[in-house]
Design a protein around this motif. Structure first.
Motif, PDB file in Angstrom:
ATOM      1  N   UNK A   1      12.824  22.167  39.940  1.00 49.80           N
ATOM      2  CA  UNK A   1      14.515  21.997  39.657  1.00 49.80           C
ATOM      3  C   UNK A   1      14.507  22.616  38.390  1.00 49.80           C
ATOM      4  N   UNK A   2      14.062  22.085  37.521  1.00 50.44           N
ATOM      5  CA  UNK A   2      14.315  22.504  36.250  1.00 50.44           C
ATOM      6  C   UNK A   2      14.328  23.953  35.723  1.00 50.44           C
ATOM      7  N   UNK A   3      13.341  24.748  36.597  1.00 54.58           N
ATOM      8  CA  UNK A   3      13.193  26.133  36.418  1.00 54.58           C
ATOM      9  C   UNK A   3      14.453  26.953  36.966  1.00 54.58           C
ATOM     10  N   UNK A   4      14.959  26.155  38.234  1.00 54.55           N
ATOM     11  CA  UNK A   4      16.056  27.019  38.883  1.00 54.55           C
ATOM     12  C   UNK A   4      17.279  26.699  37.883  1.00 54.55           C
ATOM     13  N   UNK A   5      17.392  25.645  37.422  1.00 59.74           N
ATOM     14  CA  UNK A   5      18.491  25.455  36.268  1.00 59.74           C
ATOM     15  C   UNK A   5      18.454  26.278  35.151  1.00 59.74           C
ATOM     16  N   UNK A   6      16.971  26.474  34.662  1.00 62.27           N
ATOM     17  CA  UNK A   6      16.879  27.425  33.519  1.00 62.27           C
ATOM     18  C   UNK A   6      17.083  28.625  33.800  1.00 62.27           C
TER      19      UNK A   6
END
Length: 345
Positions: free
Chosen positions: A158-163
């Motif tokens: 999920x953090x990768x998508x936000x990044x």
């Protein structure tokens, strides 16, 4: 009581493959016959025979040019673009275990666009670095930026998508800055239209560049099909099964960067294909990547050909950017995927 292993249903698989091939051929036939100039299918086949085998059929020079040099090359490039972007989306979704992963959302397309625009307007690299090379460097830099942001934020999918969203905005801003401050009016108009995706300038040399990239990258992905199945259980589980996780990630991330950069350098940024098509392919053939990856390639090709046809006929006397058409279908599908992927609170 033991049971004999179930043999693969080869007749059904062959039937599905033939149906997919027929659908692809039908889409190509529609692409070369539909447009402002009405052309019959028989004339299209004659023009194809003249262009490939020099058969000498009585086809006018205008029709020959429209069919073979314009519509056919454009349709084939659309097929290659749609197939590789869908393939990239499937790879990224498997590696990151996130249904929202795709080159557009992760900022890879935006980074490739920035690299290509830097070469076109700033002249980085001189005669050594081509637009495709600039796009590849931009895509790799975007991957590194997203990886750095995601690592700092904890590294979950999920953090990768936000990044990726943050990186995409960063590179879009960089592209806009280059265009608005350094490009003249003609360059700015051409670049902004190109950034929305455009098959209008595609010719056979572009097809010859994109074809080996698509074939080689598809072969690399298929060689890692079983490995990608292992990633469904997480990187730790894949490592416990003997998968060289770091090497596989580097190879497949680089493969997606090459595919994305090549297509972006030719046609511009096209969104949502890598997001929507892998989900449609999973619905049809299941999650096993030995079947999923070829399905993504074919379905993505058909989707992009049909989207290109729509871009030419939706508005009379005007051609819409291909990115606009894919967004019309992709945005609702993106919302549906978000709704279905939501977690209960």
């Amino acid at each position: 009581m033991s049971h004999a292993p179930i043999e693969p249903n080869w007749p059904a698989r062959i039937a599905i493959a033939l149906a997919a091939l027929l659908a692809l051929i039908t889409a190509l036939a529609l692409a070369v016959t539909i447009g402002e100039m009405k052309i019959s299918l028989s004339t299209a086949f004659q023009a194809l025979g003249n262009g490939v085998l020099d058969l000498g059929y009585p086809v006018s020079a205008i029709q020959q040019g429209v069919i073979f040099d314009y519509r056919l090359s454009r349709a084939l490039l659309a097929a290659l673009c749609g197939g590789t972007l869908a393939l990239s989306g499937a790879i990224l979704q498997a590696l990151l275990r996130n249904p929202l992963a795709e080159p557009y959302i992760l900022g890879i397309s935006a980074g490739a666009s920035t690299g290509a625009v830097a070469v076109m307007i700033l002249g980085f690299g001189g005669a050594v670095l081509t637009i495709s090379g600039g796009a590849f460097i931009g895509a790799v830099v975007a991957l590194l930026v997203v990886a750095l942001l995601a690592t700092g934020a904890g590294g979950s999918s999920d953090r990768v998508i936000l990044a990726g969203v943050a990186g995409s905005q960063l590179f879009n801003a960089a592209t806009a800055t280059i265009v608005t401050t350094l490009a003249n009016a003609e360059q700015a108009r051409g670049v902004m239209f190109w950034l929305l995706g455009n098959f209008g300038g595609v010719r056979w040399p572009d097809v010859w560049v994109a074809t080996p990239v698509a074939l080689i990258c598809f072969a690399v992905c298929m060689l890692h099909a079983k490995v990608l199945d292992a990633f469904a259980f997480g990187a730790d589980a894949a490592a416990s099964l003997g998968v060289a996780v770091t090497r596989v990630r580097i190879v497949l991330f680089a493969t997606t960067a090459v595919m994305t950069a090549t297509m972006v350098s030719i046609v511009g940024t096209v969104g949502f294909v890598g997001l929507v098509i892998p989900h449609a392919a999973r619905f049809l053939v299941g999650p096993a990547h030995a079947r999923l990856l070829p399905a993504c390639l074919v379905i993505g090709a058909i989707f992009m050909i049909l989207a290109d046809i729509l871009s030419r006929i939706l508005v009379p006397q005007q051609i819409l950017p291909i990115g606009v058409v894919t967004a019309l279908f992709g945005a609702p599908a993106f919302a549906l995927i978000l709704y279905r992927a939501r977690r209960p609170t």
